[in-house]
Write an enzyme that holds these catalytic residues in place. Structure first.
Site, PDB file in Angstrom:
ATOM      1  N   ARG A  35       0.831  -1.214   0.000  1.00  0.00           N
ATOM      2  CA  ARG A  35       0.000   0.000   0.000  1.00  0.00           C
ATOM      3  C   ARG A  35       0.863   1.261   0.000  1.00  0.00           C
ATOM      4  O   ARG A  35       0.448   2.292  -0.515  1.00  0.00           O
ATOM      5  CB  ARG A  35      -0.924   0.005   1.210  1.00  0.00           C
ATOM      6  CG  ARG A  35      -2.049  -0.987   1.024  1.00  0.00           C
ATOM      7  CD  ARG A  35      -3.095  -0.855   2.080  1.00  0.00           C
ATOM      8  NE  ARG A  35      -4.236  -1.667   1.745  1.00  0.00           N
ATOM      9  CZ  ARG A  35      -5.045  -2.231   2.621  1.00  0.00           C
ATOM     10  NH1 ARG A  35      -4.842  -2.057   3.915  1.00  0.00           N
ATOM     11  NH2 ARG A  35      -6.064  -2.951   2.228  1.00  0.00           N
ATOM     12  N   LYS A 198     -20.322 -16.826  -0.003  1.00  0.00           N
ATOM     13  CA  LYS A 198     -21.763 -16.617   0.158  1.00  0.00           C
ATOM     14  C   LYS A 198     -22.410 -15.896  -1.010  1.00  0.00           C
ATOM     15  O   LYS A 198     -21.931 -14.835  -1.438  1.00  0.00           O
ATOM     16  CB  LYS A 198     -21.999 -15.785   1.411  1.00  0.00           C
ATOM     17  CG  LYS A 198     -21.694 -16.559   2.666  1.00  0.00           C
ATOM     18  CD  LYS A 198     -22.134 -15.758   3.845  1.00  0.00           C
ATOM     19  CE  LYS A 198     -21.851 -16.490   5.144  1.00  0.00           C
ATOM     20  NZ  LYS A 198     -21.899 -15.583   6.269  1.00  0.00           N
ATOM     21  N   GLY A 354     -10.704  -9.002  -2.088  1.00  0.00           N
ATOM     22  CA  GLY A 354      -9.665  -9.573  -1.236  1.00  0.00           C
ATOM     23  C   GLY A 354      -9.181 -10.947  -1.633  1.00  0.00           C
ATOM     24  O   GLY A 354      -7.995 -11.142  -1.902  1.00  0.00           O
ATOM     25  N   GLY A 377     -13.430  -3.614  -0.658  1.00  0.00           N
ATOM     26  CA  GLY A 377     -14.800  -3.113  -0.492  1.00  0.00           C
ATOM     27  C   GLY A 377     -15.152  -2.036  -1.500  1.00  0.00           C
ATOM     28  O   GLY A 377     -16.261  -2.010  -2.037  1.00  0.00           O
TER      29      GLY A 377
HETATM   30  P1  AMP Z   1     -15.637 -14.369  -0.051  1.00  0.00           P
HETATM   31  O1  AMP Z   1     -15.015 -13.617   1.085  1.00  0.00           O
HETATM   32  O2  AMP Z   1     -17.127 -14.416  -0.029  1.00  0.00           O
HETATM   33  O3  AMP Z   1     -15.072 -13.970  -1.400  1.00  0.00           O
HETATM   34  O4  AMP Z   1     -15.239 -15.885   0.184  1.00  0.00           O
HETATM   35  C1  AMP Z   1     -13.927 -16.349   0.173  1.00  0.00           C
HETATM   36  C2  AMP Z   1     -13.849 -17.609   0.980  1.00  0.00           C
HETATM   37  O5  AMP Z   1     -14.758 -18.546   0.463  1.00  0.00           O
HETATM   38  C3  AMP Z   1     -12.498 -18.254   0.946  1.00  0.00           C
HETATM   39  O6  AMP Z   1     -11.935 -18.218   2.237  1.00  0.00           O
HETATM   40  C4  AMP Z   1     -12.792 -19.690   0.526  1.00  0.00           C
HETATM   41  O7  AMP Z   1     -12.105 -20.648   1.296  1.00  0.00           O
HETATM   42  C5  AMP Z   1     -14.276 -19.827   0.771  1.00  0.00           C
HETATM   43  N1  AMP Z   1     -14.896 -20.840  -0.102  1.00  0.00           N
HETATM   44  C6  AMP Z   1     -14.791 -20.939  -1.427  1.00  0.00           C
HETATM   45  N2  AMP Z   1     -15.452 -22.011  -1.879  1.00  0.00           N
HETATM   46  C7  AMP Z   1     -16.001 -22.616  -0.821  1.00  0.00           C
HETATM   47  C8  AMP Z   1     -16.798 -23.783  -0.647  1.00  0.00           C
HETATM   48  N3  AMP Z   1     -17.154 -24.524  -1.698  1.00  0.00           N
HETATM   49  N4  AMP Z   1     -17.205 -24.095   0.600  1.00  0.00           N
HETATM   50  C9  AMP Z   1     -16.834 -23.341   1.655  1.00  0.00           C
HETATM   51  N5  AMP Z   1     -16.074 -22.225   1.567  1.00  0.00           N
HETATM   52  C10 AMP Z   1     -15.664 -21.863   0.335  1.00  0.00           C
END
Ligand code: AMP
Length: 396
Positions: A35, A198, A354, A377
């Site tokens: 950064r 999610k 991220g 973000g």
């Molecule tokens: P996000 O912050 O929503 O972009 O999610 C990223 C996180 O999602 C990472 O730490 C991944 O390990 C997790 N992730 C990705 N695919 C899966 C999955 N199939 N089941 C559980 N966690 C997951």
């Protein structure tokens, strides 16, 4: 877009909002200085013109006023080395101390202010606090894309005290240019790859992409909410039961808008959420009870690779699986490698958010894609179609 390139800063005192919110270890040493390096071109341009620079930033999330743990003093030496000068430090970001040091600053000198968030007024976007900060310089530059989605005193509110004497730094300009390249006038086909844990977190982005994307590739834990909504068996995979209806709506909107949504046909499934679990491949809609999908499978990888290689613009946000564990990193890795290949063939590839940035660094491919955004973000809110206060404060 008005940037530092359009201005000669000779004899100007330039107040720059930077994002020096760097990670520090237990000895207060910087563990990742990217950064800081990202802000150097803007600082150096102003110094080379014969201006002086006053740097303001936040560090961490101090709760109750000044706290030595979050002092920006920790980065002073590091910054001085980078700029090849003895950077001065103001123990307080406003008030007499800061004012005196800023007033005495000569051309070519740099002053770093103490953590802005030692004042709760910063995050509240307090007008008087912003005005106090504005007294420290006669030109305002915003180069903190990471906080562009916040209407804080130093990121947005302050701009009104500078009239025309304000512009974007190089980093901000680059971030905005690249994000606009994708969302405003993409070379087609435009494919968005959206993954991560999610579906709920990505709904607004998916909605906004309906008016601009040709393909949306979905991967990661969020896929299983879509698969279940369509009647698939997903075993113990991650699911948001309260979003099933919403995901069906997204699929139907996509159809109406002529956007193709691609879900992973198959998955690497595991009987436990760890790297030592038993694993096998299954169709994503036929995952047995007691098993969970933790990565996209070989068929999905092949299909996604083909789509990527036929695209001219690609946005990637969110991993395809639990890429932090070796057994479930392959989907994310193959997508990253294919993005590098597509970039080499002339496709514009933007990686943001991220975890996809973390993945691209893990596979050492950051130099092989068009641009890796520094703003988590902020970039996501941009792709959700929101107006970012840090950008509009300069543009308006
Ligand atoms: P996000 O912050 O929503 O972009 O999610 C990223 C996180 O999602 C990472 O730490 C991944 O390990 C997790 N992730 C990705 N695919 C899966 C999955 N199939 N089941 C559980 N966690 C997951």
């Amino acid at each position: 877009m008005k940037t530092v390139d359009n201005i000669n800063f000779a004899d100007k005192k330039v107040l720059i909002r930077v994002d020096f919110n760097v990670p520090l270890n237990e000895n207060f040493e910087i563990s990742d200085d990217s950064r800081i390096t990202a802000a150097l071109p803007t600082i150096n341009k102003i110094l080379d013109d014969g201006g002086s620079v006053i740097l303001m930033s936040h560090l961490g999330r101090p709760k109750d006023g000044p706290n030595p743990k979050y002092s920006l003093k920790h980065i002073l030496q590091h910054l001085s080395k980078f700029l090849n000068t003895n950077v001065k430090f103001a123990d307080d970001c406003v008030g007499d101390i800061a004012l005196k040091l800023a007033n005495n600053l000569k051309a070519g000198e740099v002053l770093l202010l103490e953590n802005l968030r030692f004042y709760k007024e910063e995050e509240k976007g307090d007008l008087q606090f912003a005005e106090k900060l504005s007294k420290l310089g006669n030109y305002y530059v915003n180069d903190a894309f990471g906080t562009a989605h916040r209407a804080h005193a130093s990121t947005a509110v302050i701009a009104q005290f500078f009239g025309e004497a304000k512009c974007f730094g190089y980093l901000m300009a680059k971030e905005i240019e690249n994000a606009e390249k994708v969302m405003k006038n993409p070379a087609r086909p435009f494919t968005a790859i959206i993954g991560g844990a999610k579906a709920g977190d990505k709904i607004l982005i998916l909605d906004n992409l309906m008016s601009v994307a040709d393909n949306i590739i979905i991967g990661g834990g969020m896929s299983y909410t879509f698969v279940k909504a369509q009647g698939g068996k997903i075993g113990n995979s991650l699911v948001e039961n309260d979003r099933l209806e919403l995901t069906l709506q997204i699929l139907s909107n996509a159809q109406k808008n002529g956007v193709k949504i691609h879900l992973p046909q198959d998955s690497v499934i595991a009987d436990k959420f760890n790297n030592e679990s038993n694993i096998k491949v299954a169709q994503s809609n036929e995952i047995p009870d007691g098993w969970m999908g933790l990565d996209i499978g070989p068929q999905a990888i092949e299909n996604y690779k083909n789509i990527i290689l036929q695209s001219k613009t690609i946005l990637w946000n969110g991993p395809m699986g639990v890429f932090e564990m070796q057994n479930f990193e392959n989907g994310t890795k193959q997508i990253a490698l294919t993005l590098a290949e597509a970039t080499n063939r002339g496709t514009f590839t933007l990686i943001g958010g991220g975890d996809s940035s973390a993945a691209i660094h893990k596979f050492k491919l950051e130099e092989k894609v068009s641009y890796v955004s520094t703003g988590g973000g902020a970039l996501l809110e941009y792709f959700e179609g929101k107006i970012l206060p840090g950008i509009s404060a300069i543009n308006d």
